[in-house]
Design a protein around this motif. Sequence first.
Motif, PDB file in Angstrom:
ATOM      1  N   CYS A 183       1.178  15.296 -12.019  1.00 24.93           N
ATOM      2  CA  CYS A 183       0.985  13.859 -13.034  1.00 24.93           C
ATOM      3  C   CYS A 183       0.483  13.558 -12.375  1.00 24.93           C
ATOM      4  O   CYS A 183      -0.290  13.216 -11.238  1.00 24.93           O
ATOM      5  CB  CYS A 183       3.209  13.556 -12.125  1.00 24.93           C
ATOM      6  SG  CYS A 183       2.519  11.768 -12.281  1.00 24.93           S
ATOM      7  N   ALA A 198       0.322   9.983 -13.380  1.00 25.99           N
ATOM      8  CA  ALA A 198       0.485   8.558 -13.829  1.00 25.99           C
ATOM      9  C   ALA A 198       0.331   7.780 -12.881  1.00 25.99           C
ATOM     10  O   ALA A 198      -0.245   6.503 -12.648  1.00 25.99           O
ATOM     11  CB  ALA A 198       1.817   8.416 -13.645  1.00 25.99           C
ATOM     12  N   CYS A 199      -0.387   8.248 -11.309  1.00 25.15           N
ATOM     13  CA  CYS A 199      -1.003   7.201 -10.500  1.00 25.15           C
ATOM     14  C   CYS A 199      -2.031   7.836  -9.341  1.00 25.15           C
ATOM     15  O   CYS A 199      -1.767   9.618  -9.654  1.00 25.15           O
ATOM     16  CB  CYS A 199       0.208   6.530  -8.970  1.00 25.15           C
ATOM     17  SG  CYS A 199       0.751   7.821  -8.092  1.00 25.15           S
ATOM     18  N   VAL A 205      -1.595   9.480  -6.798  1.00 30.87           N
ATOM     19  CA  VAL A 205      -0.861  10.500  -5.610  1.00 30.87           C
ATOM     20  C   VAL A 205      -0.717  12.346  -6.494  1.00 30.87           C
ATOM     21  O   VAL A 205      -0.859  13.472  -5.175  1.00 30.87           O
ATOM     22  CB  VAL A 205       1.203  10.038  -5.186  1.00 30.87           C
ATOM     23  CG1 VAL A 205       1.057  11.555  -4.653  1.00 30.87           C
ATOM     24  CG2 VAL A 205       0.377   8.676  -4.819  1.00 30.87           C
ATOM     25  N   LEU A 206      -0.873  11.953  -7.873  1.00 28.66           N
ATOM     26  CA  LEU A 206      -0.833  13.258  -7.553  1.00 28.66           C
ATOM     27  C   LEU A 206      -0.143  14.613  -8.234  1.00 28.66           C
ATOM     28  O   LEU A 206      -0.417  15.479  -7.411  1.00 28.66           O
ATOM     29  CB  LEU A 206      -2.085  13.898  -7.743  1.00 28.66           C
ATOM     30  CG  LEU A 206      -4.113  12.660  -8.181  1.00 28.66           C
ATOM     31  CD1 LEU A 206      -4.500  13.751  -8.161  1.00 28.66           C
ATOM     32  CD2 LEU A 206      -3.486  12.429 -10.549  1.00 28.66           C
ATOM     33  N   CYS A 207       1.308  14.434  -8.497  1.00 28.57           N
ATOM     34  CA  CYS A 207       2.000  14.744  -7.191  1.00 28.57           C
ATOM     35  C   CYS A 207       2.088  16.579  -8.414  1.00 28.57           C
ATOM     36  O   CYS A 207       1.947  16.155  -9.425  1.00 28.57           O
ATOM     37  CB  CYS A 207       3.983  14.422  -7.947  1.00 28.57           C
ATOM     38  SG  CYS A 207       3.738  12.708  -6.635  1.00 28.57           S
ATOM     39  N   ILE A 228       4.778  19.359  -9.857  1.00 27.79           N
ATOM     40  CA  ILE A 228       6.012  18.460 -10.101  1.00 27.79           C
ATOM     41  C   ILE A 228       6.239  20.356 -10.609  1.00 27.79           C
ATOM     42  O   ILE A 228       6.278  20.204 -11.758  1.00 27.79           O
ATOM     43  CB  ILE A 228       6.723  17.580 -11.264  1.00 27.79           C
ATOM     44  CG1 ILE A 228       5.700  16.287 -10.477  1.00 27.79           C
ATOM     45  CG2 ILE A 228       7.937  17.698 -11.097  1.00 27.79           C
ATOM     46  CD1 ILE A 228       5.842  15.255 -11.030  1.00 27.79           C
ATOM     47  N   GLY A 285       9.238  13.733  -9.357  1.00 29.18           N
ATOM     48  CA  GLY A 285       7.426  13.823  -8.646  1.00 29.18           C
ATOM     49  C   GLY A 285       8.751  12.614  -7.163  1.00 29.18           C
ATOM     50  O   GLY A 285       9.493  12.160  -7.404  1.00 29.18           O
ATOM     51  N   ALA A 286       7.393  12.415  -6.711  1.00 31.31           N
ATOM     52  CA  ALA A 286       7.550  11.590  -5.232  1.00 31.31           C
ATOM     53  C   ALA A 286       8.253  10.262  -5.722  1.00 31.31           C
ATOM     54  O   ALA A 286       8.916   9.851  -4.535  1.00 31.31           O
ATOM     55  CB  ALA A 286       6.375  11.015  -4.038  1.00 31.31           C
ATOM     56  N   CYS A 287       7.939   9.191  -6.808  1.00 26.23           N
ATOM     57  CA  CYS A 287       8.375   8.325  -7.448  1.00 26.23           C
ATOM     58  C   CYS A 287       9.644   8.219  -7.625  1.00 26.23           C
ATOM     59  O   CYS A 287      10.512   6.857  -8.279  1.00 26.23           O
ATOM     60  CB  CYS A 287       7.849   7.539  -7.586  1.00 26.23           C
ATOM     61  SG  CYS A 287       7.032   8.007  -9.812  1.00 26.23           S
ATOM     62  N   ARG A 315       9.838   8.848 -10.859  1.00 22.07           N
ATOM     63  CA  ARG A 315      10.280   7.626 -11.800  1.00 22.07           C
ATOM     64  C   ARG A 315       9.199   8.773 -13.221  1.00 22.07           C
ATOM     65  O   ARG A 315       9.786   8.921 -14.445  1.00 22.07           O
ATOM     66  CB  ARG A 315       8.774   7.152 -11.584  1.00 22.07           C
ATOM     67  CG  ARG A 315       9.298   5.766 -11.611  1.00 22.07           C
ATOM     68  CD  ARG A 315       8.621   4.639 -11.232  1.00 22.07           C
ATOM     69  NE  ARG A 315       6.963   5.184 -10.750  1.00 22.07           N
ATOM     70  CZ  ARG A 315       6.090   4.400 -12.018  1.00 22.07           C
ATOM     71  NH1 ARG A 315       6.505   3.980 -13.113  1.00 22.07           N
ATOM     72  NH2 ARG A 315       4.636   4.609 -11.489  1.00 22.07           N
ATOM     73  N   TYR A 316       9.027  10.288 -13.621  1.00 19.96           N
ATOM     74  CA  TYR A 316       7.981  11.389 -13.799  1.00 19.96           C
ATOM     75  C   TYR A 316       9.139  12.499 -13.631  1.00 19.96           C
ATOM     76  O   TYR A 316       8.971  13.261 -12.236  1.00 19.96           O
ATOM     77  CB  TYR A 316       6.865  11.271 -13.615  1.00 19.96           C
ATOM     78  CG  TYR A 316       5.994  10.410 -14.268  1.00 19.96           C
ATOM     79  CD1 TYR A 316       5.228  10.603 -15.690  1.00 19.96           C
ATOM     80  CD2 TYR A 316       6.000   8.230 -13.657  1.00 19.96           C
ATOM     81  CE1 TYR A 316       5.004   9.075 -16.059  1.00 19.96           C
ATOM     82  CE2 TYR A 316       5.514   7.710 -13.912  1.00 19.96           C
ATOM     83  CZ  TYR A 316       4.677   7.637 -15.262  1.00 19.96           C
ATOM     84  OH  TYR A 316       4.336   6.620 -16.325  1.00 19.96           O
ATOM     85  N   VAL A 325       5.442   3.546  -6.038  1.00 24.72           N
ATOM     86  CA  VAL A 325       4.565   5.106  -5.988  1.00 24.72           C
ATOM     87  C   VAL A 325       4.429   5.081  -4.122  1.00 24.72           C
ATOM     88  O   VAL A 325       4.026   4.119  -3.483  1.00 24.72           O
ATOM     89  CB  VAL A 325       3.020   4.575  -6.832  1.00 24.72           C
ATOM     90  CG1 VAL A 325       4.077   5.269  -7.842  1.00 24.72           C
ATOM     91  CG2 VAL A 325       2.374   3.571  -6.318  1.00 24.72           C
ATOM     92  N   PRO A 326       4.243   5.894  -3.766  1.00 24.13           N
ATOM     93  CA  PRO A 326       4.390   6.311  -2.705  1.00 24.13           C
ATOM     94  C   PRO A 326       2.190   5.842  -2.102  1.00 24.13           C
ATOM     95  O   PRO A 326       2.173   6.205  -1.038  1.00 24.13           O
ATOM     96  CB  PRO A 326       3.977   8.030  -1.932  1.00 24.13           C
ATOM     97  CG  PRO A 326       4.359   8.282  -3.335  1.00 24.13           C
ATOM     98  CD  PRO A 326       4.237   7.385  -4.514  1.00 24.13           C
TER      99      PRO A 326
HETATM  100  S1  SF4 Z   1       3.993   8.824  -6.915  1.00 25.96           S
HETATM  101 FE1  SF4 Z   1       5.483   9.236  -9.129  1.00 25.96          FE
HETATM  102  S2  SF4 Z   1       3.813   8.005 -10.495  1.00 25.96           S
HETATM  103 FE2  SF4 Z   1       2.626   9.111  -9.276  1.00 25.96          FE
HETATM  104  S3  SF4 Z   1       1.669  11.286  -9.174  1.00 25.96           S
HETATM  105 FE3  SF4 Z   1       3.728  11.701  -7.915  1.00 25.96          FE
HETATM  106  S4  SF4 Z   1       5.532  11.903  -9.355  1.00 25.96           S
HETATM  107 FE4  SF4 Z   1       3.680  10.525 -10.919  1.00 25.96          FE
END
Ligand code: SF4
Length: 541
Positions: free
Chosen positions: A43, A45-46, A48-50, A52, A58-60, A62-63, A472-473
């Motif tokens: 991911c 989208a932030c 953190v680049l999870c 998945i 992912g960690a938030c 949301r994705y 987001v983390p």
């Molecule tokens: S924390 Fe959320 S937005 Fe950020 S990379 Fe992980 S899944 Fe994507």
Amino acid sequence: MTEHTKTDGMPGMDMPVVAEAGGSAFGKAPPRNERMSTAKVECNACPVLCQISDGRTGACDRYANREGVLVRVDPVVLLRREIAGEAPKLVPFDRPAAEKTEAAEAGTPDWNGDLLHADEVFVTGVGSSTTYPDYKPAPFIVASKARGVDMVTVVTEGIFSYCSFKVKIDTDRFLGSEQANVRYRGEVVGHVTTAEYGSQMLSLGGVHHLTGGSKKEGRMTAELMQLLGNKKAVECTIDGGSTLVIQAGKAPIVNGVEEQRMRVGCGSAAVGIFARQFAGVADEVVVVDDHITGVLTEHQAGRCLDMAPSGIQMLGRKSTPGRYFQVANPGNGWGGTDIADPLSIIEGWEEGVARPGLRLLMTSTTGEHAQWYVLDEALKPVEQEMPAEVKRIVDRIGENCEPSLCTVLFLGGAGGSLRAGVTENPVLLTRAIKRALVNVTCGGAPAYVWPGGGITVMADVMRMPDNSFGTVPTPAIVAPIEFSMRQSDYQALGGHMEHIFSLEQALARGAWQEDGAPLARQWLAMDDANPWPLGHAPMLG
Ligand code: SF4
């Protein structure tokens, strides 16, 4: 997917510019970890680049990875002036991953060809996704019409490191000293700031608590901010002060007691407001207040009414005639002081001025506490039953108190990189907002734009859709933001013109990007208190 009625939209916008741009101009970077399993998606989208796995989020939260496709799991929220009872609340977008979801209802047509003319729909940033890193255009750059004028709304979920909540708590009870730390689950997440008229103020969250302290402090700050923004109740403690339950739009709970009334004014104001009603039915009135305690016969209001001095001698520091500071310590007793016995703030009575039989009313600024006394022969106040005509005035003080509420305002800095999702030349966006050419909204709610540099916006969370906020983390707060303007102004500020797509396309397919896009849209009715965002000037400071 149901075939939807064509609209006239914007000229030349029937083509899906989305697919072109998503495939080539703004492709996805290769994963940072070359050994990442091919069953995972990264991911982006932030920061953190999870990575998945299929079926996981992912960690938030949301994705998610849905069969190898990165998707935004929540629906994007669309506002409509009115929603017909039979309209589906959740409608899938016409994109492959959406067909695999069960949550979305296969809908009957939920809009019609008159939509653009009717100026009916507004796409909010809630659930819209984020096109990180910032050089990419925002996920929705939507063309529509407002009163016949071609408009553009740029929509995104901003990731805010610089943001906080300003919380107004309508109470005169002592919550904590100015600058005292506010804690959530043991961590410092903000502080008590300058009190306002009838209200105590807190500043919660902010960049220093999110990222400047320990990891736990950052996590707790982000959690508290998300809960507050999403109109949930949070319990905080204030060092050297109270325990407090805060929830936007609800009464505060101070040390386990739900607050009822906001004070009518300070003690001096209450004396002034009700002086004419008191004159004739009382010989002296003291309105007890942690800020200014008012004494009617000394006060200018009493003098104007020719009231005779009562000879009362007050504790505290005299400010001006009939106005006393610091008659007691702050607390949860009468008028936000720590007193339970109002006579404890009377130092004595001046002989030769005070007289037996003098009638004394002592009341708090909310009328919740009130007692009636008559001086005996030794000039000692003796409590007696309050006469009906005096009780009526005390009741009127209560009647004039507004309900005590918690107000939660989101304050965020949007003058940074998210501007690149709007324009190639960010300062032009900032300038266009200051020139009142661009309306800024948060989830469709009007956002006050602070004067001076940057784009510092402030919005009442009660005017925003429920669950507008995420985290987001990093840690940081995710909040919706929309910029609406005339299409000609968008072009002039260097907007991503090639990424404008019609409202019809936004309704049919959603965000332009392939990666991390929402799969469904959710309809909500516009909050009656909010002006329609399109064709409306920004709320400039
Ligand atoms: S924390 Fe959320 S937005 Fe950020 S990379 Fe992980 S899944 Fe994507």
